[in-house]
Design a protein around this motif. Structure first.
Motif, mmCIF file in Angstrom:
data_model
loop_
_atom_site.group_PDB
_atom_site.id
_atom_site.type_symbol
_atom_site.label_atom_id
_atom_site.label_comp_id
_atom_site.label_asym_id
_atom_site.label_seq_id
_atom_site.Cartn_x
_atom_site.Cartn_y
_atom_site.Cartn_z
ATOM 1 N N LEU A 294 -26.963 30.093 -19.465
ATOM 2 C CA LEU A 294 -26.088 30.972 -18.689
ATOM 3 C C LEU A 294 -24.932 31.451 -19.555
ATOM 4 O O LEU A 294 -24.606 32.645 -19.570
ATOM 5 N N TYR A 295 -24.328 30.517 -20.296
ATOM 6 C CA TYR A 295 -23.209 30.908 -21.163
ATOM 7 C C TYR A 295 -23.677 31.880 -22.246
ATOM 8 O O TYR A 295 -22.998 32.881 -22.526
ATOM 9 N N SER A 296 -24.819 31.607 -22.827
ATOM 10 C CA SER A 296 -25.353 32.495 -23.875
ATOM 11 C C SER A 296 -25.591 33.891 -23.334
ATOM 12 O O SER A 296 -25.303 34.893 -24.008
ATOM 13 N N TYR A 297 -26.116 33.977 -22.115
ATOM 14 C CA TYR A 297 -26.348 35.281 -21.497
ATOM 15 C C TYR A 297 -25.037 36.048 -21.339
ATOM 16 O O TYR A 297 -24.947 37.242 -21.684
ATOM 17 N N LEU A 298 -24.013 35.372 -20.836
ATOM 18 C CA LEU A 298 -22.730 36.032 -20.622
ATOM 19 C C LEU A 298 -22.079 36.438 -21.935
ATOM 20 O O LEU A 298 -21.496 37.525 -22.052
ATOM 21 N N ARG A 299 -22.221 35.586 -22.932
ATOM 22 C CA ARG A 299 -21.623 35.905 -24.240
ATOM 23 C C ARG A 299 -22.380 37.047 -24.920
ATOM 24 O O ARG A 299 -21.764 37.991 -25.446
ATOM 25 N N GLU A 300 -23.707 36.996 -24.920
ATOM 26 C CA GLU A 300 -24.493 38.016 -25.619
ATOM 27 C C GLU A 300 -24.363 39.386 -24.967
ATOM 28 O O GLU A 300 -24.491 40.415 -25.638
ATOM 29 N N ASN A 301 -24.075 39.413 -23.659
ATOM 30 C CA ASN A 301 -23.897 40.682 -22.963
ATOM 31 C C ASN A 301 -22.426 41.090 -22.863
ATOM 32 O O ASN A 301 -22.083 41.984 -22.098
ATOM 33 N N ARG A 302 -21.589 40.410 -23.619
ATOM 34 C CA ARG A 302 -20.171 40.744 -23.771
ATOM 35 C C ARG A 302 -19.371 40.625 -22.485
ATOM 36 O O ARG A 302 -18.343 41.264 -22.332
#
Length: 344
Positions: A294-302
């Motif tokens: 979930l964190y990776s998704y939010l970070r990668e999508n800025r």
């Protein structure tokens, strides 16, 4: 409003003479009407008008009572009073910043706003269709790292294509929880913090939105322009603690869905690990393993961005540490806060 799409609101006021030969006094409020049909709204306005006249004439010496009686025979489901301004000899000594705080404390509104000059303002008049940057904190005191975080976040925010060239409103937000000391809110302490922020030309928002997604929903009621939230790594960690969302049907997924429902981005200020000296930023932060994707998704999508260009020397300065130095009378605290704050 006779439309179902417009925000239904209005201004109400009463001007009166509290004693013979006195100059006029005045009480002005801004009200949002939440009933669905015009007839119910008109009824609510009638009740509120009677309450306002009675409060101004008979509760003028008791500020808390004046505020609380405005909703007699009403509820926050029907009306919201998000601004009140008292002026004239009948209200001599009244500080309208405290009346704004009282509106939130007494449940007449979820948020109230104070301008940099110390005047109470209607939030919609300031926020309507504007990009917004929010800095939440206790500001006890306002330290250099907090200023650096806000400045660096703004420097990145204004470069976003949807924001570039537009006027951005920066809100320095204090929640009721931020203002609590020993289970109570001290008016003197609140005014001291407001004075510090005012000395630096900051607009203050007082709210009861402990959760960021509720704050986001409130702000998106005024604008669909981008919103930025500046926060430190410790606060970002707190956002990923699942125990805070057990009352939501969708748990932590619902909270993030509501937080990022529209154009919102978090700007994370790094932290120095006290044990190892390592710098933890939005790219190196580790959350619970089950939330890693979930964190990776939010970070990668800025949706989450690391703050860049920060002053590394500020990472060891904490508000609690500075407050401790102040309380103990230790020298050197002045270097940790802006000159205007040190003077106050």
């Amino acid at each position: 409003s006779f439309s179902r799409t417009e925000d239904t609101h209005g201004w109400m006021g009463v001007r009166f003479q509290h004693e013979p030969m006195a100059e006029p006094s005045q009480a002005v409020i801004h009200v949002r009407m939440l009933d669905r049909d015009p007839i119910s709204q008109q009824e609510a306005i009638g009740i509120l008008g009677v309450n306002l006249i009675h409060a101004a004439l008979y509760q003028k010496d008791d500020q808390q009572r004046l505020i609380s009686t405005l909703l007699d025979e009403l509820s926050l489901d029907r009306v919201e009073v998000d601004m009140i301004e008292l002026s004239g000899p009948a209200f001599k000594g009244v500080d309208n910043r405290l009346t704004s705080l009282s509106l939130v404390q007494n449940g007449l509104t979820h948020a109230a706003m104070i301008s940099a000059s110390g005047e109470v303002v209607q939030p919609a008049a300031v926020l309507y269709k504007k990009p917004i940057m929010v800095v939440r904190g206790s500001f006890r005191p306002l330290t250099n790292p907090m200023i650096d975080m806000a400045d660096r976040a703004m420097a990145q925010f204004v470069q976003e294509p949807e924001v570039e060239g537009r006027e951005v409103v920066v809100l320095w937000e204090m929640t009721l929880q931020n203002l609590m000391q020993g289970g109570e809110i001290s008016h003197e302490d609140f005014l001291a913090r407001a004075d510090m922020l005012g000395a630096l030309g900051k607009t203050v928002l007082i709210s009861n939105y402990d959760r960021y997604f509720r704050l986001a929903e409130y702000l998106f009621g005024f604008t669909r322009q981008p919103i930025g939230l500046a926060m430190g790594i410790p606060t970002l960690k707190e956002l990923f603690k699942e125990q805070y969302y057990q009352d939501l049907p969708g748990k932590i997924l619902e909270s993030f869905g509501r937080l990022f429902e529209t154009n919102l981005r978090i700007y994370a200020y790094p932290q120095e690990d006290s044990a190892t000296g390592a710098i933890i930023d939005a790219d190196s932060l580790r959350v619970s393993p089950n939330l890693g994707h979930l964190y990776s998704y939010l970070r990668e999508n800025r949706f989450i961005e690391p703050i860049k260009g920060y002053n590394a020397s500020y990472l060891q300065l904490y508000g609690a540490k500075v407050m401790g130095q102040l309380q103990r009378g230790e020298a050197g605290w002045e270097e940790c806060v802006p000159p205007e704050v040190a003077e106050i």
